[in-house]
Design an enzyme around this catalytic site. Structure first.
Site, PDB file in Angstrom:
ATOM      1  N   GLY A   9       0.876  -1.183   0.000  1.00 46.27           N
ATOM      2  CA  GLY A   9       0.000   0.000   0.000  1.00 46.27           C
ATOM      3  C   GLY A   9       0.905   1.222   0.000  1.00 46.27           C
ATOM      4  O   GLY A   9       1.474   1.579   1.027  1.00 46.27           O
ATOM      5  N   GLY A  11       0.068   4.281  -0.549  1.00 44.22           N
ATOM      6  CA  GLY A  11      -0.763   5.476  -0.427  1.00 44.22           C
ATOM      7  C   GLY A  11      -0.201   6.394   0.646  1.00 44.22           C
ATOM      8  O   GLY A  11       1.015   6.432   0.877  1.00 44.22           O
ATOM      9  N   GLY A  14       1.366   4.372   3.767  1.00 48.37           N
ATOM     10  CA  GLY A  14       2.489   3.536   3.341  1.00 48.37           C
ATOM     11  C   GLY A  14       3.677   4.361   2.875  1.00 48.37           C
ATOM     12  O   GLY A  14       4.826   4.124   3.294  1.00 48.37           O
ATOM     13  N   ASP A  33       2.297  -1.636  -4.485  1.00 49.81           N
ATOM     14  CA  ASP A  33       0.904  -1.187  -4.627  1.00 49.81           C
ATOM     15  C   ASP A  33       0.318  -1.832  -5.872  1.00 49.81           C
ATOM     16  O   ASP A  33       1.055  -2.261  -6.756  1.00 49.81           O
ATOM     17  CB  ASP A  33       0.841   0.351  -4.739  1.00 49.81           C
ATOM     18  N   ARG A  82     -11.118   5.893   5.324  1.00 54.82           N
ATOM     19  CA  ARG A  82     -12.454   6.462   5.566  1.00 54.82           C
ATOM     20  C   ARG A  82     -12.662   7.769   4.823  1.00 54.82           C
ATOM     21  O   ARG A  82     -11.713   8.513   4.569  1.00 54.82           O
ATOM     22  CB  ARG A  82     -12.601   6.789   7.053  1.00 54.82           C
ATOM     23  N   ARG A  88     -14.797   3.311  10.793  1.00 56.80           N
ATOM     24  CA  ARG A  88     -13.765   2.353  10.361  1.00 56.80           C
ATOM     25  C   ARG A  88     -14.414   1.033   9.961  1.00 56.80           C
ATOM     26  O   ARG A  88     -13.953   0.342   9.061  1.00 56.80           O
ATOM     27  CB  ARG A  88     -12.757   2.126  11.491  1.00 56.80           C
ATOM     28  N   ASN A  95     -11.834  -4.201   2.746  1.00 56.76           N
ATOM     29  CA  ASN A  95     -10.463  -4.388   3.212  1.00 56.76           C
ATOM     30  C   ASN A  95     -10.170  -5.842   3.600  1.00 56.76           C
ATOM     31  O   ASN A  95      -9.020  -6.286   3.543  1.00 56.76           O
ATOM     32  CB  ASN A  95     -10.154  -3.420   4.358  1.00 56.76           C
ATOM     33  N   ASN A 120      -7.640  -0.643   8.268  1.00 57.63           N
ATOM     34  CA  ASN A 120      -8.825  -0.662   9.134  1.00 57.63           C
ATOM     35  C   ASN A 120      -9.943  -1.521   8.561  1.00 57.63           C
ATOM     36  O   ASN A 120      -9.959  -1.732   7.359  1.00 57.63           O
ATOM     37  CB  ASN A 120      -9.345   0.778   9.288  1.00 57.63           C
ATOM     38  N   HIS A 175      -9.347  -0.273  18.312  1.00 59.98           N
ATOM     39  CA  HIS A 175      -9.107   1.010  17.643  1.00 59.98           C
ATOM     40  C   HIS A 175     -10.453   1.482  17.136  1.00 59.98           C
ATOM     41  O   HIS A 175     -10.929   1.032  16.119  1.00 59.98           O
ATOM     42  CB  HIS A 175      -8.132   0.787  16.483  1.00 59.98           C
TER      43      HIS A 175
END
Ligand SMILES: NC(=O)c1ccc[n+]([C@@H]2O[C@H](COP(=O)([O-])OP(=O)(O)OC[C@H]3O[C@@H](n4cnc5c(N)ncnc54)[C@H](O)[C@@H]3O)[C@@H](O)[C@H]2O)c1
Length: 308
Positions: A9, A11, A14, A33, A82, A88, A95, A120, A175
């Site tokens: 990842g 993004g 990451g 990715d 999100r 989440r 995910n 998440n 979390h």
């Protein structure tokens, strides 16, 4: 031989984690990715910053998992974040599919690695990675508590007008909305903050900590927090790579600790070269215990939806 950390990842979280790792000269980094060009471009850009940062590490980016072979640690941030109005938990099904796919590919290349899960909903994704990898629980760790307690520490330092270094704080539980900040174990230079801040003021700081992620999502609108989350994942990475035996709040698979069996939940963990080397058990008050159990029940519900 330098250590190797792969990050799946590339993004916001990451790529920023890659930045912290490279700038601290902790390890060579492989960024992965699904989007073609993004990990290659960000990886090359970061590599070209290394002469200025005076750091000798390799940074590569690719779409294939061969580049992750023989990693010491793999940080998994792949997935969707999100948007305003989303919890989440709304990310669960998307995910879950991404996590299952990523973990099987990671494990094939790095069977001895330690996984740090960031995607998440965190506790359910850590549980997915644990089940899918077949690794022992010491080697599959979820990142949430370091971030949540860093948020709590920032707000406490601001309130008390002292250095963030003088504040230590502990946050347990899942979390999300059910996280359990522990003010009596949160201190300014060893003095419990309960002695220093009025109860109603402390309660509003605790609520801001619980809502810390949403506060940033509301500002950003198109994504979620990434500087503090990536710094938190890298603190865990550093503790493991340097075998520091650092005690940090992490999501761990509990087998009876704190009266919880078979689920990931945030608890104090000693991190060293073997991953989670100890789960530290502390005595909770009946109210704290009830809040932790409520948190665990929320994680259990999510895990049952995806069958992990
Ligand atoms: N645990 C925490 O405290 C915490 C904190 C912040 C963010 N997060 C979570 O981390 C995740 C990443 O957040 P972000 O802000 O970096 O999102 P982002 O959208 O910026 O990056 C996610 C990246 O994952 C990639 N991706 C998607 N599917 C993939 C796959 N199958 N294989 C490889 N890569 C894939 C996307 O292309 C994207 O580049 C989100 O789920 C977010 O909710 C967790």
């Amino acid at each position: 031989m330098r250590k190797k950390v792969s990050i799946v990842g590339a993004g916001n979280v990451g790529a920023t984690a890659a930045h912290w790792i490279a700038a601290k000269e902790l390890a060579d980094v492989a960024l992965i990715d699904v989007v073609e060009g993004v990990p290659q471009g960000k990886g090359l850009d970061l590599l070209e910053a290394m002469p200025i940062a005076k750091c000798d590490v390799q940074v590569t980016g690719s779409n294939g998992y061969e580049a992750t072979a023989n990693s010491d640690i793999v940080i998994i941030t792949a997935g969707i974040p999100r948007k305003p109005g989303m919890s989440r938990d709304d990310l669960l099904n998307t995910n879950f599919k991404i996590m299952s796919d990523v973990v099987s590919k990671v494990v094939a290349q790095s069977p001895e690695s330690i996984l740090i899960v960031v995607s998440n909903p965190l506790d359910a994704m850590a549980q997915t990675a644990f089940r899918q990898s077949g690794f022992n629980r010491e080697r599959v760790i979820g990142m949430a508590g370091v971030l949540d307690s860093a948020r709590f520490r920032s707000f406490l330092a601001e309130e008390l007008k002292v250095s963030v270094e003088s504040i230590s704080a502990f946050v347990l539980g899942g979390h999300g909305d059910t996280m359990v900040p522990l003010p009596r174990y949160s201190t300014m230079a060893g003095i419990p903050v309960t002695e220093l801040i009025a109860p109603d003021r402390l309660e509003s700081i605790i609520q801001r900590t619980r809502d810390g992620g949403a506060e940033i999502v509301k500002y950003l609108k198109t994504g979620s927090a990434f500087y503090a989350p990536s710094a938190a994942a890298v603190e865990m990475t550093e503790a493991i790579l340097k075998d520091k035996k650092k005690v940090l709040p992490c999501a761990a698979f509990l087998e009876g600790e704190y009266g919880i069996d078979g689920y990931y939940i945030g608890v104090p963990c000693k991190l060293g070269s073997n991953g989670i080397e100890q789960i530290v058990e502390i005595k909770l008050t009946p109210e704290e215990d009830a809040a932790l159990k409520k948190s665990a029940a929320a994680v259990k519900e999510l895990c049952s939806v995806i069958g992990v």
